[in-house]
Structure formats: C-alpha cells, structure tokens
Write a protein that holds these residues in place. Structure first.
Motif, mmCIF file in Angstrom:
data_model
loop_
_atom_site.group_PDB
_atom_site.id
_atom_site.type_symbol
_atom_site.label_atom_id
_atom_site.label_comp_id
_atom_site.label_asym_id
_atom_site.label_seq_id
_atom_site.Cartn_x
_atom_site.Cartn_y
_atom_site.Cartn_z
ATOM 1 N N PHE A 8 -20.473 -4.193 8.503
ATOM 2 C CA PHE A 8 -20.054 -5.389 9.209
ATOM 3 C C PHE A 8 -21.212 -6.008 9.982
ATOM 4 O O PHE A 8 -21.241 -6.017 11.213
ATOM 5 N N ILE A 24 -2.692 -5.234 3.067
ATOM 6 C CA ILE A 24 -2.285 -4.002 2.380
ATOM 7 C C ILE A 24 -1.207 -3.292 3.189
ATOM 8 O O ILE A 24 -0.212 -2.799 2.642
ATOM 9 N N THR A 28 2.766 -2.167 2.262
ATOM 10 C CA THR A 28 3.479 -0.901 2.439
ATOM 11 C C THR A 28 4.803 -1.139 3.158
ATOM 12 O O THR A 28 5.796 -0.485 2.859
ATOM 13 N N LEU A 31 7.365 -2.256 0.718
ATOM 14 C CA LEU A 31 7.900 -1.153 -0.088
ATOM 15 C C LEU A 31 8.818 -0.250 0.721
ATOM 16 O O LEU A 31 9.763 0.313 0.181
ATOM 17 N N LEU A 32 8.542 -0.145 2.018
ATOM 18 C CA LEU A 32 9.429 0.618 2.888
ATOM 19 C C LEU A 32 10.835 0.028 2.836
ATOM 20 O O LEU A 32 11.820 0.722 2.627
ATOM 21 N N VAL B 111 -16.608 3.803 6.676
ATOM 22 C CA VAL B 111 -15.456 3.129 6.079
ATOM 23 C C VAL B 111 -15.158 1.865 6.885
ATOM 24 O O VAL B 111 -15.709 1.676 7.976
ATOM 25 N N ALA B 112 -14.252 1.039 6.363
ATOM 26 C CA ALA B 112 -14.010 -0.246 7.021
ATOM 27 C C ALA B 112 -13.419 -0.066 8.418
ATOM 28 O O ALA B 112 -13.754 -0.807 9.337
ATOM 29 N N PHE B 113 -12.510 0.907 8.571
ATOM 30 C CA PHE B 113 -11.844 1.083 9.870
ATOM 31 C C PHE B 113 -12.034 2.517 10.349
ATOM 32 O O PHE B 113 -11.164 3.366 10.167
ATOM 33 N N PRO B 114 -13.183 2.799 10.995
ATOM 34 C CA PRO B 114 -13.472 4.190 11.393
ATOM 35 C C PRO B 114 -12.452 4.776 12.365
ATOM 36 O O PRO B 114 -12.100 5.945 12.264
ATOM 37 N N ILE B 173 -1.060 6.885 4.079
ATOM 38 C CA ILE B 173 -1.055 5.428 3.959
ATOM 39 C C ILE B 173 -2.285 4.839 4.660
ATOM 40 O O ILE B 173 -2.983 3.985 4.102
ATOM 41 N N VAL B 177 -5.122 2.512 2.954
ATOM 42 C CA VAL B 177 -5.465 1.159 3.413
ATOM 43 C C VAL B 177 -6.969 1.078 3.677
ATOM 44 O O VAL B 177 -7.660 0.139 3.262
ATOM 45 N N ILE B 180 -9.127 1.225 0.275
ATOM 46 C CA ILE B 180 -9.070 0.009 -0.535
ATOM 47 C C ILE B 180 -9.923 -1.073 0.120
ATOM 48 O O ILE B 180 -10.760 -1.720 -0.526
ATOM 49 N N THR B 181 -9.725 -1.252 1.434
ATOM 50 C CA THR B 181 -10.483 -2.276 2.137
ATOM 51 C C THR B 181 -11.984 -1.985 2.064
ATOM 52 O O THR B 181 -12.800 -2.896 1.877
ATOM 53 N N VAL B 211 -0.765 3.805 -1.243
ATOM 54 C CA VAL B 211 -0.282 2.717 -0.409
ATOM 55 C C VAL B 211 1.057 2.182 -0.911
ATOM 56 O O VAL B 211 1.934 1.837 -0.135
ATOM 57 N N LEU B 212 1.221 2.134 -2.231
ATOM 58 C CA LEU B 212 2.434 1.517 -2.764
ATOM 59 C C LEU B 212 3.598 2.501 -2.886
ATOM 60 O O LEU B 212 4.745 2.084 -2.884
ATOM 61 N N PRO B 215 5.359 4.612 1.185
ATOM 62 C CA PRO B 215 6.409 4.068 2.049
ATOM 63 C C PRO B 215 7.811 4.357 1.525
ATOM 64 O O PRO B 215 8.735 4.580 2.325
ATOM 65 N N VAL B 216 7.970 4.362 0.193
ATOM 66 C CA VAL B 216 9.291 4.634 -0.376
ATOM 67 C C VAL B 216 9.705 6.063 -0.035
ATOM 68 O O VAL B 216 10.850 6.332 0.349
ATOM 69 N N MET B 219 10.788 6.196 3.595
ATOM 70 C CA MET B 219 12.143 5.718 3.834
ATOM 71 C C MET B 219 13.183 6.727 3.352
ATOM 72 O O MET B 219 14.176 6.972 4.031
ATOM 73 N N PHE B 252 10.279 8.133 -7.460
ATOM 74 C CA PHE B 252 9.481 6.900 -7.496
ATOM 75 C C PHE B 252 8.179 7.125 -6.731
ATOM 76 O O PHE B 252 7.141 6.560 -7.069
#
Lengths: 207, 545
Positions: A8, A24, A28, A31-32, B111-114, B173, B177, B180-181, B211-212, B215-216, B219, B252
C-alpha cells in the motif's frame, strides 16, 4: 486492478483493497442468509397453504412502516457518504446520526411486533402455542419468521454500532474529502442489511 | 546437486529475531509469524487427533471391548473427526503455509489486512478452545458431521462443539477474504495473472471456496444450536421439519470443504514437482484452469453424500455425473505433474518422496471416489469402511502428504536451517507404507460389509483390523521421528543459505529466513515462476528504483 509494488504505497491502492475486502465480506453475508432462504423455499413448497394463510397473522402495517424506516436510513447513509466526499464532515455526522436513530426506530418497531407474537404465543419451535393458527406447519412458518428476522435484527444492531462509531468519528473531524473509506465501508454494510430486509418483507408479510 | 562453495550463514536480522519476547509475537502483524503460530497450533491439533486415531485402532484390534466402552468409542471417533477435519485439515495448508508464503510469492510486504490476519488466528484459537472444552467436558458422540435429528436429540455436549466450529469458521472466512484481496491488489510489478505461482493459484481457489461455502455452514450450525436450545423443529420430522435439509446445507459446505483440504495440497505438489524435476510445469495453464475448475465444480457435487437418503433418481444421477467431473480435473493435474517429471532431472528428497506418495494415493483415493460416485455401487458401500478408506486416502493420503511435503520443502525457508535429508527420506517411505497398511485393509473390510462407526465386529474381520492397526502404529512411529528430527533441526540443523533447493519459486528470492518485510527492496519480476529453462542461471531479479 493494477498490481502494486509496495505494501500500500499510496492511499488509492489501500482503498482498492479495503473496498474489495468489504465486497467479499458482503458476499459471505449473502450466503449466510441464502441458507435461510433455502429453508424458507423448502417449507413454502412443503406447506403452501400455511405460508399463504400466515400473512393474515402478520402485522402488515408495522412491517411496511419498518420497510420505510430502514430504506430512509439507507438514504441518509448514502447522503452522508456524498457529504463526506465533499469534505462536509459536520453534515455527514448529522446524517449518520439520523440513520442511527432510524435504525433504533426499526428495532423498536420490530420489538413491538415480537411482543405481539409472544403474547399470542406464536413463538418458535417447541414453544409455539398460537391457537388461532394451529395447523401442521404453522409453527415452522413462525420459526422461520423469528430466525430470519432475528438474525436480520442482529445485523441491524451491529450496523447501528458501526454507524454510531462512524458518526462520532465524523463529528470529531476524523474524515475528510481525501480520507473517508471507513464511512463508505460502513455504508456498504448498512445497505446490505437494508437489501436483506427488502427480501424478508415481501416473503414474510406480502406472500 | 552442486552446493555453494562457501558455507552459508544465517542472515543477521530476520523476521524471527527482529523483535523479541512473547508480546512481540502475540501482537505481531507479520504474516510470517502469524503463519508460524498457526503451524504450531495446527501441529498440536494433529497430535491430539492422531492420539485419538491410535486409541480407536487399538479398540478395534480385537472384537468386543478392548480398551473402551461403546459411548467412549463414539466420543473418541467424534473427537478424532472433529479435531482432524475442523481444527487441522481445513485450516492446515492455507493458514500455515498460505500465510507464510502467499505475500512472499507475489512480492508483497504483507497480506492486505494484517490486523484481520491476527484476528483470524485468535478466532481460531478461541474456536478450538471452545470445541475442545466441549469435547473433554461433555463429549459429543455425533461424528464430525453432526447429522440431525441425532445431533439435536443426543444427551451429550454438542452445543459447545458446534459453537467452537462456528467460531473457527469465522476465522476461515477472514483468512479467505484476506487472501483473495491480497492476490488481487498486492502483486508486485511483473506478476500478471498468468505469472502467479501455482501455489498462490491453489490458495486463491481455496479462499474462494472458503468465502462462499463457510457462511452456509455457519448458518446451519446456528440452526442446530437453536434447535437444541429452543426446539425449533426445522430439522425435526416430529414437528414437520425435514432432517434432509440439514444434510443439503451441511454438504453444500462440507463437500467443497474437501477441496478446501485438497486444493492447497495440489498447490504444494505443483511447486515441489517443478523444483525437484528441474523442469517448467508441463502445462502451467492446465494446472491453473483445473484449479479453477475444481473450485467451481466442487460446489455442484454435494448431493452425492445423500444417495441413500431418499434422493430422487434424477437428482442422484445428476450429482453422480457432476461428481465424476471433479475426477477429470484431478486427472488433468496428475497427468501434468507426471508430464513435468518426465525426462526431468529428478532429485530425490523428502518433499519429493511425499509428492510421489501424494500422487499415488490421490490416484487411489480419486478412483475409489469415482466408484462411490456411481449410485448403484454407492448403495453397497455407503456407511461402510470402504467410504472411510476412500476419504482417508484423500484427506490423509493426499492432503497430509502434501502438508508434510510442504513442511519439508519450506522448512529451510521458515527457519533458515536444513533437516537431515536421509532421515527425512527414510521416514517419508515409512509413512507412506504405514499409510497403505492402515487403509488398504479398510477398503477390503468395507467391501465385506464392515460398517463405519462401530466399536465391535465379527471375528472373521479381525485379521484385516489387525493389519490396519499395525499400519497405524507405523504411521504414529513415523510422525514421532519427524517431530524429533525437525525439532532437533530447528537449532542444530545445517544452515541452509538462501535457496538450498536451487528452486526458481519466487519465495526463494528473498533470504531464508526472510527479513521482516520479506524483501530488502521492492521487487520487479521478469521471469515466469517455475522457470527452469535456463539451467544453472539464477533468475534475474529486476529491482525497481
């Protein structure tokens, strides 16, 4: 998206990454809720009569008012983002405060509805004892209603927290036309919470 | 292999000694330290799950009660499954090696978000603690799949276990995230999408699934928890609910989760095959596209877990065919790896032996997977040891071999020291044979009708059970040796130098162990990754001003 040499090196790439991460994360969240919508579809197919009669036992007026309340708060958040992009932090803070108040109003109205249902004993699962709607599958409808709106309400509560913090930061002058990524991210989250309700409302009150 | 003439020395300042003290580790934002802490936690979980696996095998040594009662057995296999799947395999390669290597491999400083990355570690520790507390305090006996309506009815402590897995899911998750970022926004100049290292592609594909799908799962776990607390009835036929909905939602997630476990392994193997064959990948493009293909098709196969749960013929047929598609992508990978090795100058090292084990065992695991994807055959094998053997070939035979391969291949990168290579190779052979001895008999047992999750069996099955237990002891012995020599090498191993394997992977361009921000100067990459086409020539490292 342009690859960057530095961790950055500039603000623009930091914003790129922040927005992407938020998108992203929102996926999620979708999908939840998708799991709940799948359950809703299944039981609507299994008990079509119940789901069409259930509408009569819902408070359409309160549900509709709540829809207006939540959409209005989303509008205020959108205006707040537009303001902070122009550097008007006081306006942004006030607009965010308005959105927070509307969010709290939403929860209060939702609480009133819950109180009505609880009085009727239209409670989820084993505690369901609503005598005016005692057909097989009715308890499942109300179970889904409580869970879907309940988990949505949890998201509203989190959103209110996020917006309150952003409101405080905006009023203390933390954001400017040059730096306002957190406001945009918080706004994105709030809009998602709003959009989920726009699906819950027709499925639970109008269907 | 030619070794550098001068004895290499450790760099004076690197990520391990840049800051000292426990606090500097607990508050670090350095992806390498976070990866290392994940690795430590994961190995601890593997030890725990492994001890329980051995306990199960001892119980099954003789028919009747050997060392534990029926309920204890049910709790033991549940603990083994929960720990191995949720707390070891799913986070294993992405959270440990992915964290350590992904930024290095794309020339990024982190990484993008340490901060999110550190949060992910703490969530994992918290989730694992809750799960284990539940397992040891009350013990769940549901198996790692928590099938309803049993999981909502059993008197054992399922609630904390579900809650713990839910929290670990959040950790997954956040890691997804982040990865990917990072891949999208932090690649150094020169690393276009088609020059991204194969391991990074694999981690990227995995992150998309994480990520996809997760979450399922989150829940559905919440629904089971609420069902236990408030008697929702969503999965309870007595209240009009449908237990099959649980299976649909659970698989799923949990079928794609198999690819969360195997795709990173395939990434490790793609790296190691090139490094130890001294050849460019036979087809970089095929390896990338099959990674993406597996990540995509993996979402469309969950129904094959439900062939005997009353699935319609049409649905079962569709899921059967879709499941077989995965085998095509996997076969593409296997052929590409073999094509890479073909006429390469093979260097037999411990990581490479594990790669060979991986390919061989993945082949068997994959082919038996196609067999159970055939609906008529699955009816015979469902819930027998055949299925147990099949998924252990994939999860242990493939995923774990890849994990061990990566552990050995990147050990010098992480710690700057080497382990005794000959011991490593010997142990790898021992482990592969121990594995085959453990699980090959289970295919035969399953085909003879031995059901899974049973503490007892008729006497005619005993010889095969004894063989399986003997193999498991070999495996346990092998892991013990690994723990000893890797532990010894941490302090006393020969100093490795920057690139002991003379690999062309981007991660080896920085020092071993790497400095705090990975590279001393901003990197520009001109050569493609895995480029061995110019033998003996160090890849040119372009440096930006």
């Amino acid at each position: 998206m342009v690859p960057h040499a530095e961790h950055f090196g500039d603000e623009a790439s930091r914003q790129d990454a922040a927005h992407m991460g938020m998108w992203i994360f929102l996926a999620t969240e979708v999908l939840l809720f998708a799991a709940l919508f799948a359950a809703y579809s299944l039981y609507r197919l299994a008990y079509p009569e119940v789901f069409s009669q259930a509408r009569e036992h819902m408070d359409l007026a309160l549900g509709t008012i709540n829809t207006y309340v939540l959409v209005s708060s989303s509008v205020l958040v959108a205006l707040a983002i537009a303001s902070i992009r122009k550097g008007r932090d006081l306006a942004a803070g006030v607009l965010l405060a308005g959105a927070v108040l509307l969010g709290i109003t939403f929860l209060c109205i939702k609480g009133m509805e819950y109180a009505h249902h609880a009085k009727d004993k239209a409670l989820p699962g084993a505690h369901y004892a609503y005598d005016k709607f005692a057909v097989p599958g009715a308890s499942l409808y109300f179970t889904l209603y409580w869970i879907m709106t309940g988990i949505h309400a949890v998201h509203v509560t989190v959103g209110i927290g996020v917006l309150s913090v952003l409101c405080g930061q905006a009023l203390s002058g933390k954001f400017s036309a040059a730096y306002h990524t957190p406001v945009e991210l918080g706004g994105m989250y709030w809009h998602l919470v709003d959009i989920v309700w726009l699906f819950l409302w027709p499925l639970l009150y109008l269907a | 292999m030619s070794l550098p003439s001068a004895e290499p020395r450790l760099p004076e300042r690197h990520y391990l000694n840049a800051e000292r003290g426990l606090w500097s580790w607990l508050t670090t934002h350095d992806h390498k330290r976070i990866g290392l802490m994940f690795l430590g936690m994961l190995l601890l979980m593997f030890l725990l799950g492994g001890i329980y696996a051995l306990a199960l095998r001892i119980e099954l040594l003789t028919p009747g009660e050997t060392i534990m009662g029926r309920l204890a057995y049910n709790r033991a296999f549940t603990l083994h499954g929960v720990v191995m799947v949720w707390l070891f395999l799913i986070p294993s390669i992405p959270s440990a090696f992915g964290n350590f290597l992904l930024p290095l491999m794309i020339g990024a400083k982190d990484v993008a978000f340490p901060r999110l990355n550190l949060a992910s570690l703490y969530l994992y520790v918290l989730g694992a603690a809750i799960t284990l507390w539940g397992m040891f305090e009350g013990g769940a006996d549901t198996g790692w799949t928590f099938y309803t309506p049993y999981s909502t009815a059993t008197g054992t402590a399922v609630l904390p276990v579900l809650l713990g897995v839910f929290v670990v899911g959040f950790s997954t998750i956040l890691t997804g995230v982040n990865f990917i970022t990072t891949v999208h926004t932090m690649r150094a100049p020169g690393i276009t999408w088609m020059k991204v290292p194969l391991f990074v592609w694999a981690i990227y594909g995995t992150a998309v699934i994480q990520v996809l799908a997760t979450p399922v799962l989150g829940m559905v776990l919440v629904l089971v928890m609420l069902e236990r607390v408030a008697g929702l009835g969503i999965f309870d036929p007595a209240r009009g609910g449908d237990p099959l909905l649980y299976q649909h939602l659970f698989w799923f997630y949990s079928h794609p989760a198999v690819y969360i476990m195997i795709l990173p392994g395939m990434g490790v193997v793609s790296e190691a095959v090139c490094a130890f064959s001294r050849k460019n990948p036979f087809s970089y493009r095929v390896l990338v596209l099959s990674t993406v293909g597996i990540a995509f098709v993996g979402f469309l196969t969950w129904g094959h877990h439900m062939f005997v749960s009353g699935a319609s013929v049409l649905g079962a047929g569709a899921f059967s065919i879709l499941s077989m598609l995965v085998a095509i992508f996997t076969a593409l990978k296997i052929f590409t790896w073999l094509g890479t090795m073909y006429r390469g100058s093979i260097w037999i090292t411990a990581p490479f032996v594990y790669v060979l084990g991986f390919i061989f065992l993945l082949f068997f695991g994959g082919m038996s997977g196609v067999a159970v994807a055939v609906t008529s055959a699955d009816i015979h094998w469902h819930d027998t040891y055949f299925v147990v053997a099949h998924f252990h070939f994939i999860m242990v035979g493939a995923s774990l071999m890849a994990f061990l391969s990566g552990l050995h291949y990147w050990f010098p990168k992480m710690f700057g020291r080497r382990y005794p290579e000959a011991v490593g190779i010997g142990t790898a052979v021992l482990i592969i044979f121990g594995f085959i001895a453990t699980f090959l008999p289970q295919f035969l047992l399953g085909n003879m009708g031995m059901p899974r999750r049973y503490a007892d069996y008729p006497e005619r099955f005993q010889s095969l059970h004894v063989a399986s237990t003997a193999g498991a002891s070999l495996l346990g012995f092998g892991f013990l040796i690994i723990a000893i020599y890797l532990g010894w090498s941490l302090r006393h191993g020969r100093v490795a130098g920057r690139n002991p394997w003379e690999s062309r992977g981007y991660e080896w361009l920085s020092e071993s162990p790497p400095p705090e921000s990975n590279f001393h100067e901003p990197m520009v990459f001109t050569d493609p990754p895995h480029d061995y086409s110019k033998p003996g020539v160090e890849p040119e490292v372009g440096r930006a001003a």
